[in-house]
Scaffold this motif. Structure first.
Motif, PDB file in Angstrom:
ATOM      1  N   LEU A 261       0.826  -1.205   0.000  1.00 14.00           N
ATOM      2  CA  LEU A 261       0.000   0.000   0.000  1.00 14.00           C
ATOM      3  C   LEU A 261       0.865   1.262   0.000  1.00 14.00           C
ATOM      4  CD1 LEU A 261      -2.721  -1.117   2.576  1.00 14.00           C
ATOM      5  CD2 LEU A 261      -3.035  -0.805   0.112  1.00 14.00           C
ATOM      6  N   LEU A 262       1.919   1.248   0.819  1.00 12.11           N
ATOM      7  CA  LEU A 262       2.827   2.394   0.852  1.00 12.11           C
ATOM      8  C   LEU A 262       3.580   2.539  -0.471  1.00 12.11           C
ATOM      9  CD1 LEU A 262       4.341   1.909   4.435  1.00 12.11           C
ATOM     10  CD2 LEU A 262       2.783   3.735   3.717  1.00 12.11           C
ATOM     11  N   GLY A 263       3.868   1.399  -1.097  1.00 14.43           N
ATOM     12  CA  GLY A 263       4.619   1.411  -2.345  1.00 14.43           C
ATOM     13  C   GLY A 263       3.877   2.066  -3.494  1.00 14.43           C
ATOM     14  N   ILE A 264       2.573   2.187  -3.367  1.00 21.54           N
ATOM     15  CA  ILE A 264       1.789   2.870  -4.411  1.00 21.54           C
ATOM     16  C   ILE A 264       2.128   4.357  -4.429  1.00 21.54           C
ATOM     17  CG2 ILE A 264      -0.553   3.442  -5.166  1.00 21.54           C
ATOM     18  CD1 ILE A 264      -1.475   0.815  -3.911  1.00 21.54           C
ATOM     19  N   ARG A 265       2.522   4.890  -3.251  1.00 21.48           N
ATOM     20  CA  ARG A 265       2.789   6.327  -3.132  1.00 21.48           C
ATOM     21  C   ARG A 265       4.267   6.680  -2.998  1.00 21.48           C
ATOM     22  NH1 ARG A 265      -1.764   9.171  -1.674  1.00 21.48           N
ATOM     23  NH2 ARG A 265      -0.438  10.962  -2.218  1.00 21.48           N
ATOM     24  N   MET A 266       5.138   5.677  -2.732  1.00 21.92           N
ATOM     25  CA  MET A 266       6.562   5.979  -2.524  1.00 21.92           C
ATOM     26  C   MET A 266       7.404   4.823  -3.031  1.00 21.92           C
ATOM     27  SD  MET A 266       6.801   5.423   1.631  1.00 21.92           S
ATOM     28  CE  MET A 266       5.459   6.585   1.934  1.00 21.92           C
ATOM     29  N   ASP A 267       8.734   5.002  -3.015  1.00 24.52           N
ATOM     30  CA  ASP A 267       9.613   3.957  -3.529  1.00 24.52           C
ATOM     31  C   ASP A 267       9.709   2.796  -2.550  1.00 24.52           C
ATOM     32  OD1 ASP A 267      12.152   4.202  -1.754  1.00 24.52           O
ATOM     33  OD2 ASP A 267      11.817   6.268  -2.415  1.00 24.52           O
TER      34      ASP A 267
ATOM     35  N   ALA B 216       9.146   2.574   1.635  1.00 22.39           N
ATOM     36  CA  ALA B 216       7.974   1.807   2.050  1.00 22.39           C
ATOM     37  C   ALA B 216       8.384   0.687   3.008  1.00 22.39           C
ATOM     38  CB  ALA B 216       7.278   1.221   0.825  1.00 22.39           C
ATOM     39  N   THR B 217       9.511   0.038   2.709  1.00 19.14           N
ATOM     40  CA  THR B 217      10.002  -1.044   3.581  1.00 19.14           C
ATOM     41  C   THR B 217      10.430  -0.498   4.931  1.00 19.14           C
ATOM     42  OG1 THR B 217      10.770  -2.283   1.652  1.00 19.14           O
ATOM     43  CG2 THR B 217      11.664  -2.920   3.788  1.00 19.14           C
ATOM     44  N   ARG B 218      11.123   0.640   4.934  1.00 16.69           N
ATOM     45  CA  ARG B 218      11.582   1.229   6.204  1.00 16.69           C
ATOM     46  C   ARG B 218      10.409   1.542   7.119  1.00 16.69           C
ATOM     47  NH1 ARG B 218      16.041   5.514   3.748  1.00 16.69           N
ATOM     48  NH2 ARG B 218      17.803   4.061   3.590  1.00 16.69           N
ATOM     49  N   ILE B 219       9.356   2.132   6.557  1.00 19.86           N
ATOM     50  CA  ILE B 219       8.182   2.476   7.369  1.00 19.86           C
ATOM     51  C   ILE B 219       7.497   1.213   7.876  1.00 19.86           C
ATOM     52  CG2 ILE B 219       5.890   3.527   7.321  1.00 19.86           C
ATOM     53  CD1 ILE B 219       6.994   5.570   5.324  1.00 19.86           C
ATOM     54  N   ALA B 220       7.297   0.239   6.974  1.00 22.35           N
ATOM     55  CA  ALA B 220       6.630  -1.007   7.360  1.00 22.35           C
ATOM     56  C   ALA B 220       7.443  -1.752   8.421  1.00 22.35           C
ATOM     57  CB  ALA B 220       6.420  -1.893   6.132  1.00 22.35           C
ATOM     58  N   ALA B 221       8.784  -1.733   8.295  1.00 25.72           N
ATOM     59  CA  ALA B 221       9.641  -2.398   9.279  1.00 25.72           C
ATOM     60  C   ALA B 221       9.551  -1.699  10.632  1.00 25.72           C
ATOM     61  CB  ALA B 221      11.086  -2.413   8.789  1.00 25.72           C
TER      62      ALA B 221
END
Length: 367
Positions: free
Chosen positions: A170-176, A180-185
């Motif tokens: 979902l985050l990857g739709i709006r950012m690289d 997206a991985t850093r935020i999800a982690a």
């Protein structure tokens, strides 16, 4: 995954079980036994948990089927106390694809829950949706609730659960991918801290889950950093340009001499400027034991080897070399040997790049 045992394969996908699953079985046996103090309850609890193997495998096969739809193969599936992990050949680059692959697992559990609910209705067994009982309830009801719990648990937005990948998609739709991985982690590690804190005062099993989530999030973040770094790097930037080669007519004694003198473990074999083989350390040792040091390189070298082009992206080669039993791959340019790529080289490049990036980050903060 380390400390795992292979228990079979389905559709060509290897199935492994992690040793910590034994901890889960022990905990299940203790919980069931403590209810009424009967050994029969403990045995039934363990048998029921073993039956969940099949459901967990189906969950992971759901991921594998979705990945195959996008032409991504699944290397293996490892069963863990918190579920299973399907190791894909690569992470889908399109965030929508990652969403579909991540959702496929919980979707399988919801479909199974629906089927068990239908069976409960058809069997006429009394069933109250407001009462959750995984110990003494009807067997069909237990499997219904188990699938609901598996689906809900895996939707927690934390790696290595599916929810973490859904969040990244979902985050990857709006950012690289990297951000997206850093935020999800970070979200996953925050949840791990919450689990661990609750586990200290209630259920110790939550501490084990917290550890899996914490390290899973950390590993996912590190892999994203590696993927991002290598995506901007070509093989020509990583390869060894100074290395030694052998002729197919050289003796194994000369290969030993070069190994000791240079600390190079694997040697390209060149005949008339043409790469004809690779002499790996394992081949050399086997040749020395079976044929002796006077045997020629040609007799023991590997003719079936992988090579890469200097212009190839490092990201594409990274996963390939990680799965190889040897540590070096010859690098060619229009058929001519121009370099040697080793696992050590890649590791050193990532180490230095990380140090440089950290320095830049500190300089930016100080400003």
């Amino acid at each position: 995954m380390k400390f795992s045992w292979k228990i079979g394969s389905i559709f060509g996908i290897q199935i492994y079980v992690h040793f910590t699953f034994l901890i889960l079985l022990s905990w299940i046996a203790i919980v069931h036994y403590s209810e009424r103090g009967r050994i029969e309850d403990a045995i039934l609890g363990v048998l029921f948990t073993l039956a969940l193997f099949f459901i967990i495998v189906l969950h992971e096969l759901g991921h594998a089927a979705a990945a195959r739809f996008f032409k991504i193969s699944t290397k293996d599936i490892t069963l863990l106390p918190i579920g299973g992990v399907a190791r894909l050949e690569k992470i889908p680059e399109d965030p929508i694809q990652e969403l579909v692959v991540a959702v496929a697992g919980p979707a399988v559990n919801l479909i199974l829950a629906f089927l068990f609910y239908i069976l409960i209705i058809l069997s006429g067994v009394p069933f109250d949706l407001s009462q959750l009982d995984l110990i003494r309830g009807n067997l069909l009801a237990q499997f219904f609730w188990t699938n609901i719990i598996l689906a809900g648990f895996n939707l927690i937005p934390a790696f290595p659960m599916d929810g973490g990948r859904i969040l990244r998609g979902l985050l990857g739709i709006r950012m690289d991918f990297l951000h997206a991985t850093r935020i999800a982690a970070s979200v996953g590690q925050t949840i791990a801290l919450v689990f661990g804190f609750i586990g200290l005062f209630s259920n110790p099993f939550l501490i084990l889950i917290a550890l899996f989530v914490w390290f899973g999030a950390s590993q996912e973040s590190n892999m994203a950093e590696v993927k991002f770094t290598l995506s901007k790097t070509s093989i020509s930037q990583l390869m060894l340009r100074e290395f030694h080669v052998l002729s197919p007519y050289d003796t194994l004694a000369k290969a030993v001499e070069m190994t000791l003198a240079t600390q190079q473990h694997d040697f390209p074999v060149i005949d008339n400027d043409r790469l004809v083989g690779m002499l790996y350390r394992a081949d050399l040792l086997m040749g020395l034991m079976q044929k002796g040091q006077e045997a020629s390189v040609d007799e023991v070298m590997s003719r079936d080897f992988i090579s890469v082009e200097a212009s190839d992206k490092a990201e594409e080669v990274f996963s390939k070399i990680q799965s190889l039993p040897y540590s070096a791959i010859p690098v060619t340019d229009n058929g001519l040997l121009v370099g040697l790529l080793t696992k050590e080289n890649i590791a050193e490049f990532l180490m230095f790049h990380s140090a440089i990036a950290e320095k830049k980050s500190k300089s930016f903060i100080q400003r």
